[in-house]
Scaffold this motif. Structure first.
Motif, PDB file in Angstrom:
ATOM      1  N   SER A 415      25.167 -10.671  13.239  1.00  0.00           N
ATOM      2  CA  SER A 415      24.077 -11.603  13.718  1.00  0.00           C
ATOM      3  C   SER A 415      23.398 -12.242  12.557  1.00  0.00           C
ATOM      4  O   SER A 415      23.568 -11.393  11.271  1.00  0.00           O
ATOM      5  CB  SER A 415      22.975 -10.781  14.490  1.00  0.00           C
ATOM      6  OG  SER A 415      22.510  -9.617  13.847  1.00  0.00           O
ATOM      7  N   GLN A 416      22.642 -13.232  12.406  1.00  0.00           N
ATOM      8  CA  GLN A 416      21.839 -13.805  11.305  1.00  0.00           C
ATOM      9  C   GLN A 416      20.577 -14.050  11.677  1.00  0.00           C
ATOM     10  O   GLN A 416      20.148 -14.190  12.836  1.00  0.00           O
ATOM     11  CB  GLN A 416      22.648 -15.211  11.100  1.00  0.00           C
ATOM     12  CG  GLN A 416      23.991 -14.976  10.699  1.00  0.00           C
ATOM     13  CD  GLN A 416      24.456 -16.404  10.325  1.00  0.00           C
ATOM     14  OE1 GLN A 416      24.178 -16.983   9.385  1.00  0.00           O
ATOM     15  NE2 GLN A 416      25.525 -16.933  10.895  1.00  0.00           N
ATOM     16  N   SER A 417      19.819 -14.194  10.455  1.00  0.00           N
ATOM     17  CA  SER A 417      18.369 -14.282  10.570  1.00  0.00           C
ATOM     18  C   SER A 417      18.019 -15.431   9.443  1.00  0.00           C
ATOM     19  O   SER A 417      18.079 -14.863   8.326  1.00  0.00           O
ATOM     20  CB  SER A 417      17.358 -13.211  10.692  1.00  0.00           C
ATOM     21  OG  SER A 417      16.155 -13.425  10.483  1.00  0.00           O
ATOM     22  N   VAL A 418      17.354 -16.483   9.487  1.00  0.00           N
ATOM     23  CA  VAL A 418      17.018 -17.393   8.617  1.00  0.00           C
ATOM     24  C   VAL A 418      15.604 -17.650   8.805  1.00  0.00           C
ATOM     25  O   VAL A 418      15.316 -18.855   8.145  1.00  0.00           O
ATOM     26  CB  VAL A 418      18.265 -18.607   8.512  1.00  0.00           C
ATOM     27  CG1 VAL A 418      19.450 -18.130   7.903  1.00  0.00           C
ATOM     28  CG2 VAL A 418      18.053 -19.280   9.685  1.00  0.00           C
ATOM     29  N   GLU A 419      14.882 -17.063   9.523  1.00  0.00           N
ATOM     30  CA  GLU A 419      13.347 -17.480   9.747  1.00  0.00           C
ATOM     31  C   GLU A 419      12.638 -17.310   8.156  1.00  0.00           C
ATOM     32  O   GLU A 419      11.805 -18.194   8.021  1.00  0.00           O
ATOM     33  CB  GLU A 419      12.753 -16.509  10.583  1.00  0.00           C
ATOM     34  CG  GLU A 419      13.448 -16.827  12.089  1.00  0.00           C
ATOM     35  CD  GLU A 419      12.557 -15.754  13.211  1.00  0.00           C
ATOM     36  OE1 GLU A 419      11.721 -15.224  12.585  1.00  0.00           O
ATOM     37  OE2 GLU A 419      13.033 -16.024  14.223  1.00  0.00           O
ATOM     38  N   ASP A 420      12.979 -16.466   7.376  1.00  0.00           N
ATOM     39  CA  ASP A 420      12.289 -16.247   6.142  1.00  0.00           C
ATOM     40  C   ASP A 420      13.406 -16.728   5.141  1.00  0.00           C
ATOM     41  O   ASP A 420      14.463 -15.889   4.906  1.00  0.00           O
ATOM     42  CB  ASP A 420      11.862 -14.888   6.087  1.00  0.00           C
ATOM     43  CG  ASP A 420      11.310 -14.704   4.623  1.00  0.00           C
ATOM     44  OD1 ASP A 420      11.041 -15.628   3.810  1.00  0.00           O
ATOM     45  OD2 ASP A 420      10.657 -13.430   4.289  1.00  0.00           O
ATOM     46  N   ALA A 421      13.174 -17.880   4.389  1.00  0.00           N
ATOM     47  CA  ALA A 421      14.038 -18.272   3.490  1.00  0.00           C
ATOM     48  C   ALA A 421      14.323 -17.584   2.199  1.00  0.00           C
ATOM     49  O   ALA A 421      15.466 -17.284   1.744  1.00  0.00           O
ATOM     50  CB  ALA A 421      13.897 -19.691   3.087  1.00  0.00           C
ATOM     51  N   SER A 422      13.443 -16.636   2.029  1.00  0.00           N
ATOM     52  CA  SER A 422      13.285 -15.637   0.776  1.00  0.00           C
ATOM     53  C   SER A 422      14.234 -14.477   1.347  1.00  0.00           C
ATOM     54  O   SER A 422      14.414 -13.580   0.357  1.00  0.00           O
ATOM     55  CB  SER A 422      12.040 -15.439   0.283  1.00  0.00           C
ATOM     56  OG  SER A 422      11.110 -14.766   1.220  1.00  0.00           O
ATOM     57  N   ALA A 423      14.350 -14.103   2.476  1.00  0.00           N
ATOM     58  CA  ALA A 423      14.914 -12.889   2.919  1.00  0.00           C
ATOM     59  C   ALA A 423      15.756 -13.423   4.064  1.00  0.00           C
ATOM     60  O   ALA A 423      15.532 -12.585   5.233  1.00  0.00           O
ATOM     61  CB  ALA A 423      14.027 -11.792   3.423  1.00  0.00           C
TER      62      ALA A 423
END
Length: 610
Positions: A415-423
């Motif tokens: 799974s992925q998460s890119v909601e926070d570009a810094s994390a």
């Protein structure tokens, strides 16, 4: 998840489903539902009487929810998902009453550890799980009444804690909202006064009333598509399989004998159904509809009658009740349309015949036991249990002992998460198995190579991106990669590398109770395990009785040396008398490299310029 709607006579059983695409015919049905909802709102607005308005809203809303559930369930994609055997519990006991006796006699009370000197928590421990699918299948009612303290004082149960009551109180626990039977003894709080809990009068026993209704018998049937339309009759019970499609079964049960008066207000479900696919595994349920066309027509008629009224009255309420009773007398059959997550090969049905129901009522006076999960007490407390309860999930769970490298790799989901570009995150997960339980704590993660790539003009993997060390953080133990897009000179499109997975080599042995090696001892239903010879980091023990079935473990206590020293021995208590042990020992721990290439999700606004 089943939803019980507010109208008691309707009792719909629905599933919460995610929305999906609609075909033209489905879109038309959706539009019709919207029209019905709008019409209901319009009719509701025209009603002035508050009580009539509430009744109309409850019934009309329930009917709308039923239609929406029918549409959602009928069009839910078929995705295979397995569950535990929900009917196993009924097969372990020679009669329904024997199951009831096990439930009643296997109930006891634990005192739970509390961090407050003003609170003492009590946990009733039931021999059977109350979570679906292992829910106790018969109508039952348990009411707590009081607690007796060590100073002989009896404190009456109250439904909620009161700020104005200055005395000791017994009420439902606010610490565990998932178990409504957990209780708290609350002592009065005095501002500025230090009171040691040990100086307070302690709970000694818990009193209550229990009522359970057992069916006279349980009729077990196996059905396939060949049985559709062929009534199965056994005495006063007739079951007909109306339909068996890919993932849905439609069943009706008739009981020609009137139910006893005790069941007039009880929620007695006479039909339990589960399905297996071609692999023989039990399919999980996605929902069910328990109202047939005749019932729905009756409720629509009552809704129309409400709409004709100007105001609610006692006479109209009695009219509705009389109509309901007359309908119930005429409409005695039980209908169920059950949807499953997967393709049905065989249907298993248990029909509970409540025509000859037996009611068990018992006044409870249960001693409060204290078993800490960790203790420095050398004394092993006995916990004799007069009932036998089997662990129906053990056999399936223990298959994890034979987990191989290929199966472990196939079970991984990314799974992925890119909601926070810094994390931004990439996570690697796999379903927890028995193998995970025996991994221990000594891990060697080794190297975790990782390279990010751009995307070329053809939409394929492009050039590698050179990055500073602080742009990436790899938590190999948890299978989590965190990366800071603000530190990327170019937009990444692919991540390529490997993360470690861990696989225990597990040796299984069976030992008779009379042949236990040094370090293992049975005292009644308690297994004592010497932690020097069989450390819990690397060993697990499962018990079977003379029938060859796994016994359910009640609880376990770890006894340590004084002053928080090392564990000396663990004690495992079982529902029943072990006659055979299965031992599982981790002989080795292997690191499995899981190679991956992940196409990265894009940040909507794109990564900021470096």
């Amino acid at each position: 998840m089943d939803l019980r709607l507010p109208l008691a006579s309707l009792g719909l059983c629905l599933a919460v489903l995610s929305s999906s695409g609609c075909s033209p015919s489905e879109e038309k049905k959706e539009a019709n539902l919207k029209d019905e909802a709008a019409q209901l709102e319009k009719s509701l607005a025209a009603i002035q009487d508050p009580k009539l308005k509430d009744a109309f809203a409850d019934l009309g809303g329930s009917l709308l929810l039923l239609e929406r559930a029918q549409l959602k369930l009928a069009n839910k994609p078929i995705e295979t998902e397995y569950a535990d055997d929900a009917l196993a519990l009924l097969k372990h006991y020679p009669s329904p009453q024997a199951l009831v006796d096990t439930y009643v006699n296997g109930l006891f009370v634990l005192r739970k550890q509390s961090n407050s000197d003003y609170l003492t928590d009590l946990q009733p421990v039931f021999p059977f799980s109350f979570n679906i699918p292992g829910q106790f299948p018969f109508p039952h009612d348990l009411q707590w009444q009081s607690v007796t303290l060590s100073n002989k004082k009896v404190v009456t149960f109250q439904p909620e804690w009161s700020e104005t009551d200055s005395g000791i109180q017994l009420s439902p626990s606010s610490a565990n909202m998932t178990n409504p039977d957990d209780l708290t003894v609350a002592y009065p709080f005095v501002e500025g006064l230090e009171i040691d809990n040990k100086s307070q009068p302690q709970p000694v026993s818990l009193q209550g009333k229990l009522e359970v209704i057992a069916p006279g018998r349980v009729l077990n049937l196996e059905l396939t598509k060949a049985d559709v339309g062929k009534p199965r009759k056994d005495g006063n019970i007739t079951l007909t399989l109306l339909a068996l499609e890919k993932n849905v079964a439609e069943i009706v049960v008739d009981n020609s004998t009137a139910l006893p008066e005790e069941l007039s207000d009880a929620s007695a479900t006479p039909l339990l159904a589960q399905a297996r696919d071609s692999t023989g595994q039990v399919l999980s349920r996605s929902g069910s509809i328990n109202e047939d066309a005749e019932q729905i027509a009756f409720y629509r008629q009552q809704l129309a009658e409400m709409q004709q009224q100007k105001a609610w009255s006692d006479a109209f309420e009695k009219q509705l009740e009389d109509e309901q009773q007359a309908f119930d007398r005429k409409h005695t059959r039980h209908y169920a349309k059950v949807y499953f997550n997967g393709l049905v090969d065989k249907l298993e049905v248990a029909v509970l015949d409540f025509a000859q129901a037996q009611v068990t009522r018992k006044d409870l006076d249960l001693p409060v036991h204290r078993f800490e999960s960790n203790t420095t007490d050398k004394l092993i407390q006995p916990l004799p249990m007069p009932v036998v309860v089997y662990d129906d999930q053990a056999a399936s769970y223990l298959k994890g002992a034979q987990l191989d490298e290929e199966s472990l790799k196939k079970s991984v989901s990314i799974s992925q998460s890119v909601e926070d570009a810094s994390a931004a995150r990439i996570e690697f997960n796999h379903p927890r198995t028995f193998n995970d339980e025996l991994l221990g704590s000594q891990f060697n993660t080794g190297d975790t190579p990782l390279t990010f790539f751009t995307q070329n003009d053809k939409g394929e993997r492009g050039e590698p991106i050179e990055l500073p060390d602080e742009a990436i953080e790899i938590d190999a133990m948890r299978g989590v990669i965190t990366y800071d897009l603000n530190l990327f000179p170019e937009t990444p499109a692919y991540a390529v590398g490997s993360v470690p997975l861990f696989l225990a080599s597990i040796e299984k042995k069976s030992i008779g109770a009379e042949q236990l090696p040094k370090g293992l001892e049975l005292k009644g239903n308690a297994l004592i395990v010497d932690q020097k010879l069989f450390p819990s980091d690397a060993w697990r023990f499962y018990a079977k009785d003379a029938s060859g079935q796994y016994l359910k473990e009640i609880l376990a206590v770890s006894h340590s040396a004084p002053n928080a020293g090392p564990a000396l021995y663990d004690v495992h208590y079982f529902y029943g008398q072990p006659s055979q042990l299965e031992t599982y020992n981790r002989s080795d721990l292997n690191t499995v490299e899981y190679g991956f290439e992940v196409k990265l999700d894009k940040v909507e606004s794109g990564p900021p310029a470096p």
